[in-house]
Design a protein around this motif. Structure first.
Motif, PDB file in Angstrom:
ATOM      1  N   GLU A 105      23.389  54.136  54.222  1.00 37.43           N
ATOM      2  CA  GLU A 105      23.844  52.882  54.815  1.00 37.43           C
ATOM      3  C   GLU A 105      23.065  51.697  54.249  1.00 37.43           C
ATOM      4  O   GLU A 105      23.649  50.645  53.940  1.00 37.43           O
ATOM      5  CB  GLU A 105      23.682  52.945  56.334  1.00 37.43           C
ATOM      6  N   ALA A 106      21.751  51.852  54.076  1.00 38.73           N
ATOM      7  CA  ALA A 106      20.952  50.780  53.495  1.00 38.73           C
ATOM      8  C   ALA A 106      21.357  50.518  52.049  1.00 38.73           C
ATOM      9  O   ALA A 106      21.425  49.362  51.611  1.00 38.73           O
ATOM     10  CB  ALA A 106      19.469  51.142  53.574  1.00 38.73           C
ATOM     11  N   THR A 109      24.510  48.385  51.658  1.00 38.04           N
ATOM     12  CA  THR A 109      24.403  46.943  51.912  1.00 38.04           C
ATOM     13  C   THR A 109      24.297  46.169  50.604  1.00 38.04           C
ATOM     14  O   THR A 109      24.600  44.971  50.563  1.00 38.04           O
ATOM     15  CB  THR A 109      23.188  46.625  52.799  1.00 38.04           C
ATOM     16  N   GLU A 110      23.879  46.830  49.535  1.00 36.71           N
ATOM     17  CA  GLU A 110      23.801  46.190  48.233  1.00 36.71           C
ATOM     18  C   GLU A 110      25.146  46.185  47.520  1.00 36.71           C
ATOM     19  O   GLU A 110      25.268  45.626  46.431  1.00 36.71           O
ATOM     20  CB  GLU A 110      22.758  46.908  47.371  1.00 36.71           C
ATOM     21  N   PRO A 112      28.597  45.159  48.896  1.00 35.01           N
ATOM     22  CA  PRO A 112      29.442  44.683  50.002  1.00 35.01           C
ATOM     23  C   PRO A 112      30.921  44.990  49.841  1.00 35.01           C
ATOM     24  O   PRO A 112      31.667  44.913  50.811  1.00 35.01           O
ATOM     25  CB  PRO A 112      29.183  43.168  50.007  1.00 35.01           C
ATOM     26  N   THR A 115      32.884  50.318  51.620  1.00 37.96           N
ATOM     27  CA  THR A 115      32.702  50.771  53.008  1.00 37.96           C
ATOM     28  C   THR A 115      32.717  52.290  53.026  1.00 37.96           C
ATOM     29  O   THR A 115      33.241  52.936  52.104  1.00 37.96           O
ATOM     30  CB  THR A 115      33.810  50.233  53.927  1.00 37.96           C
TER      31      THR A 115
END
Length: 552
Positions: A105-106, A109-110, A112, A115
């Motif tokens: 998940e982290a 974030t890089e 966007p 999903t």
């Protein structure tokens, strides 16, 4: 047993014959389960490439057939390619342990534009997704929350070990679940796929706890600033570094993007324990005496822009090293990174630091089972057939020999490579049709637009430089002026302008001689051939040559 089901197909997209890019698939009744989607980091031969992914193009238009992805643990070589994979396979659920999903998940974030549907599983859990009956087993590795996965199929159980070792005293008191593995073995394992990284290393890997006692001694005896580098995913190693720092009266500072990102995640999930009062920000390091600080940072593999590499070069903006400082390199050497690591070590010594590495002190132990551990593992699982995974080819061969020694029939112990397919039918395996596999290079924003041909050109550019000739012609392809010749990386000398003038004259003379009949392709070819001869005769080099024909 199989009730008319077609053979189960196991395909290998990466991780066989290499350390990294781990990715395999299991196909049951036309549905696909993927196990790991990892990457590998480039080395010096990859000239500018940022990341290397497995080639999953063989899945082609079969995205609707992919039921799920299981990630065995949170290392980049097992989950790092997910952001790129999910751009093509958008609705595929990702199964993994709590920490593994936290790191995924982290990472996302890089990215966007990507999903993911993340589904947490626990060791000991059993679930079904599509035709796949999955059972998860807790294993010890160099990162917490590692899992082996058993896939129960109509033709027998396939057990994938993930990366593991048999540490009997792990930091989190969660050893590899031998009783669970034995229970699966008692039910019958038709095919075992198992970690081979240390198959050619005899004996047993020491416990991770041995590193902690060494660190405590090193930290207690250090007089200046301490810098400890390890993988940002090695939570247990970081925990021991924190403990040693606090015991020696030092504050801890995390440095490096992945280190700063991962530590709060690990702490929130209960895998890392420290008091806020013991951790400081980089901006506060300078306010403390050198013997009051321990920096835990990235850069253990000599990555050019990682924190430790910048310190070694004296170019880190916030951290400088001085005489009396100590650097602890608490990590392994990934094959291919030796030169970069030794460069960092030499740089650290030039800064005046004392360097402690696994060559002189036990500050690292492997996260992968050695040969005698693998023998024990095989005798617990007792598979009918075996394929070694996760290792260079020599590791695979060594692990196959171990399997045969432990009772697997030689014809059922197959050494495969990327692109191989194996068919499992009624508890026996045989080779299937191979498919296209390999590596996909990520360079900047491009994925797959750099191939071996481009790398060869980059290699040639790095070795011999480039020469560019601009030839200006009129509408009848006659020279308007003498060609302009420039070069980069071929030679540096005060008389270079005279050499380039001589090169231009050689091109001009050749074009006057050649019967090109106004054909620009002939002019271009003659220009390239002339400059190739010129540089070979003048300086003995073979640069890349480009000719630009400009019509006015």
């Amino acid at each position: 047993m199989s009730d008319g089901h077609p053979p189960v197909k196991v395909s290998f997209f990466g991780g066989l014959g290499e350390i990294g890019c781990n990715m395999a698939s299991v196909e049951v009744d036309g549905r696909i389960l993927l196990i790991d989607v990892g990457l590998i980091f480039p080395d010096a031969e990859h000239f500018g490439v940022d990341l290397i992914l497995p080639d999953w193009s063989a899945l082609g238009q079969r995205a609707p057939d992919v039921d799920a992805v299981v990630i065995t643990h949170g290392h980049e070589d097992h989950m790092g390619a997910l952001p790129f994979f999910l751009r093509e396979f958008r609705d595929v659920p990702i199964y993994g342990s709590r920490l593994t999903l936290g790191l995924i998940e982290a990472k996302l974030t890089e990215h966007p534009d990507v999903t993911a549907t993340l589904r947490e599983v626990e060791a000991g859990e059993r679930l079904e997704t599509g035709p796949f009956d999955l059972e998860f087993v807790g294993v010890t590795h160099s990162i917490p929350d590692g899992l082996a996965v058993a896939v129960h199929t109509p033709h027998g159980t396939i057990l994938h070990s993930g990366d593991f070792k048999l540490d009997q005293t792990p930091i989190d008191s969660q050893p590899t679940d031998i009783p669970h593995l034995a229970a699966i073995g008692d039910e019958g394992v038709a095919l075992l796929l198992a970690d081979s990284t240390n198959a050619d290393s005899p004996g047993f890997v020491p416990s991770e706890r041995t590193v902690g006692s060494t660190m405590a001694d090193v930290f207690a005896g250090a007089e200046g600033r301490i810098v400890c580098t390890t993988f940002a995913s090695h939570i247990h190693r970081v925990q021991q570094a924190i403990d040693a720092a606090v015991e020696s009266g030092r504050k801890v500072c995390f440095v490096g993007r992945s280190m700063v990102r991962n530590m709060p995640i690990a702490r929130e999930l209960g895998h890392l324990v420290y008091d806020d009062a013991d951790v400081i920000e980089m901006a506060d390091v300078g306010a403390l005496d050198r013997d009051q600080v321990a920096i835990i940072c990235t850069g253990s593999q000599g990555e050019p822009f990682a924190a430790l590499s910048l310190m070694a070069a004296g170019r880190h903006r916030q951290v400088s090293l001085a005489e009396g400082d100590t650097v602890v390199m608490a990590s392994s050497v990934i094959p291919g990174n030796e030169s970069a690591i030794y460069k960092s070590i030499n740089g650290l010594f030039r800064q005046g630091a004392k360097v402690v590495h696994k060559g002189i002190a036990p500050v690292h132990v492997s996260g992968h089972a050695a040969a005698d551990e693998l023998k024990f593992f095989h005798n617990v699982v007792r598979p009918d057939a075996f394929i070694p995974v996760h290792g260079e080819y020599r590791h695979l061969v060594a692990h196959s020999a171990i399997a045969v020694e432990c009772g697997v029939p030689p014809e059922q112990a197959l050494v495969c490579t990327d692109g191989d397919t194996v068919l499992l039918e009624d508890g026996r395996i045989r080779m299937g049709e191979p498919f296209q596999a390999g590596r996909v290079f990520v360079d900047g924003l491009g994925v797959g637009d750099v191939g071996n041909a481009v790398l060869r050109h980059r290699e040639q550019l790095s070795a011999d430089g480039v020469c560019v000739a601009v030839v200006v012609v009129d509408g009848r392809a006659r020279l308007v002026s003498e060609p302009e010749v420039t070069q980069t990386g071929i030679i540096y000398e005060p008389e270079l302008s005279d050499l380039l003038t001589k090169a231009a004259q050689a091109v001009s003379s050749e074009l006057d001689r050649v019967d090109h009949d106004g054909d620009q392709a002939v002019i271009r070819r003659a220009t390239v051939q002339t400059l190739a001869r010129f540089w070979r005769d003048e300086v003995g080099r073979r640069p890349v040559i480009h000719a630009q024909i400009v019509e006015v």
